[in-house]
Design a protein around this motif. Structure first.
Motif, PDB file in Angstrom:
ATOM      1  N   ASP A  25       5.320   9.910   2.056  1.00 21.10           N
ATOM      2  CA  ASP A  25       4.051   9.767   1.348  1.00 21.10           C
ATOM      3  C   ASP A  25       4.034   8.430   0.636  1.00 21.10           C
ATOM      4  O   ASP A  25       4.825   8.191  -0.274  1.00 21.10           O
ATOM      5  CB  ASP A  25       3.877  10.908   0.343  1.00 21.10           C
ATOM      6  N   ASP A  26       3.137   7.558   1.072  1.00 23.64           N
ATOM      7  CA  ASP A  26       2.933   6.268   0.414  1.00 23.64           C
ATOM      8  C   ASP A  26       4.244   5.496   0.226  1.00 23.64           C
ATOM      9  O   ASP A  26       4.542   4.988  -0.853  1.00 23.64           O
ATOM     10  CB  ASP A  26       2.253   6.481  -0.938  1.00 23.64           C
TER      11      ASP A  26
ATOM     12  N   ARG B 133       9.405   0.420  -6.681  1.00 27.67           N
ATOM     13  CA  ARG B 133       8.247   0.025  -5.888  1.00 27.67           C
ATOM     14  C   ARG B 133       7.358  -0.987  -6.623  1.00 27.67           C
ATOM     15  O   ARG B 133       6.499  -1.616  -5.997  1.00 27.67           O
ATOM     16  CB  ARG B 133       7.433   1.255  -5.495  1.00 27.67           C
TER      17      ARG B 133
END
Length: 260
Positions: A15-16, A207
């Protein structure tokens, strides 16, 4: 695409840019058997081909265990009964243990309970270990007349030092999460109700930096861990530094910093 493969003993969800792998054998404390090993090898091979994955998080199903280690039932019998299959099996286990270390993205072990034997070895090869504060850790192989495998002797000494590694192995003892944090076996030991939040914060911090810079930093640090020649390591680090310096990411982030 990662996550589209069907697995028997784990699940993989992306996910992402964050890949989450979960062991699914809670009835045996997420013990590692051949099926888990082969599933994990396939999962990391898929992740290695997907450079959009920024971080990998590994955990165990349930509240009891990250992984209680190898399925001991698969070791019963004489050496003659196991040879040569067991030799090949140990090589495959080492390949599995090494996968998080060699993965292009940082890998976080999200330890939600017992982390023992092969489960601990696997966690040690991850880049970081975040644990609940009531987890327990140990390598009790001498209790069943065996010795550590998967090159875990090298990895344990690298993480906690020779004396503590010998104590853990020789005594087959278990240590609490606060002791694991104190000796550097885990990065953080946190209350159970903050485990998800702590891991999420670390993932977001990773991130929030340069994706390529993080991955190239992992290349350089891992090479230093394995290196025996300081000068050769310096040359490799310089090469990776220049690889990163030549990226659009580096130029963009430097320009952004100077504008601020």
């Amino acid at each position: 695409m990662v996550g589209e493969t069907a697995y028997d003993s784990i699940s993989v969800d992306v996910d992402d840019g964050v890949a989450t792998i979960e062991f699914h054998r809670p009835e045996v404390y997420n013990a590692l058997n051949d099926t888990v090993m082969l599933d994990m090898l396939r999962a990391f091979d898929e992740i290695q081909l997907d450079r959009s994955v920024d971080v990998v998080v590994i955990t165990g199903e349930g509240d009891d265990a990250f992984s209680a280690g190898a399925d001991i039932s698969e070791y019963a019998g004489t050496a003659e009964e196991h040879d040569p299959r067991q030799r090949d099996r140990q090589e495959l286990f080492y390949e599995m243990y090494r996968k998080p270390f060699d993965c292009h993205a940082p890998v976080i072990a999200k330890i939600n309970g017992y982390c023992v034997g092969g489960g601990l070895i696997f966690a040690m090869y991850c880049d970081m270990r975040i644990s609940v504060d009531d987890a327990k850790f140990g390598v009790p192989v001498t209790d069943i007349g065996q010795i550590p495998t998967g090159n875990s002797t090298w990895r344990a000494i690298d993480l906690v030092g020779e004396a503590k590694a010998k104590e853990l192995v020789y005594t087959a003892g278990m240590i609490e999460a606060d002791e694991a944090e104190r000796i550097g076996l885990v990065n953080h030991a946190v209350p159970r109700d903050t485990l998800d939040e702590t891991v999420d914060e670390i993932v977001e911090a990773i991130r929030g930096t340069g994706r390529s810079a993080v991955k190239n930093s992992k290349r350089a640090i891992n090479h230093a861990v394995d290196a025996t020649d300081p000068q050769e390591n310096r040359e490799f680090e310089a090469e990776v530094w220049w690889d990163q310096f030549a990226t659009d990411e580096r130029q963009r982030l430097v320009d952004k910093f100077n504008e601020e």
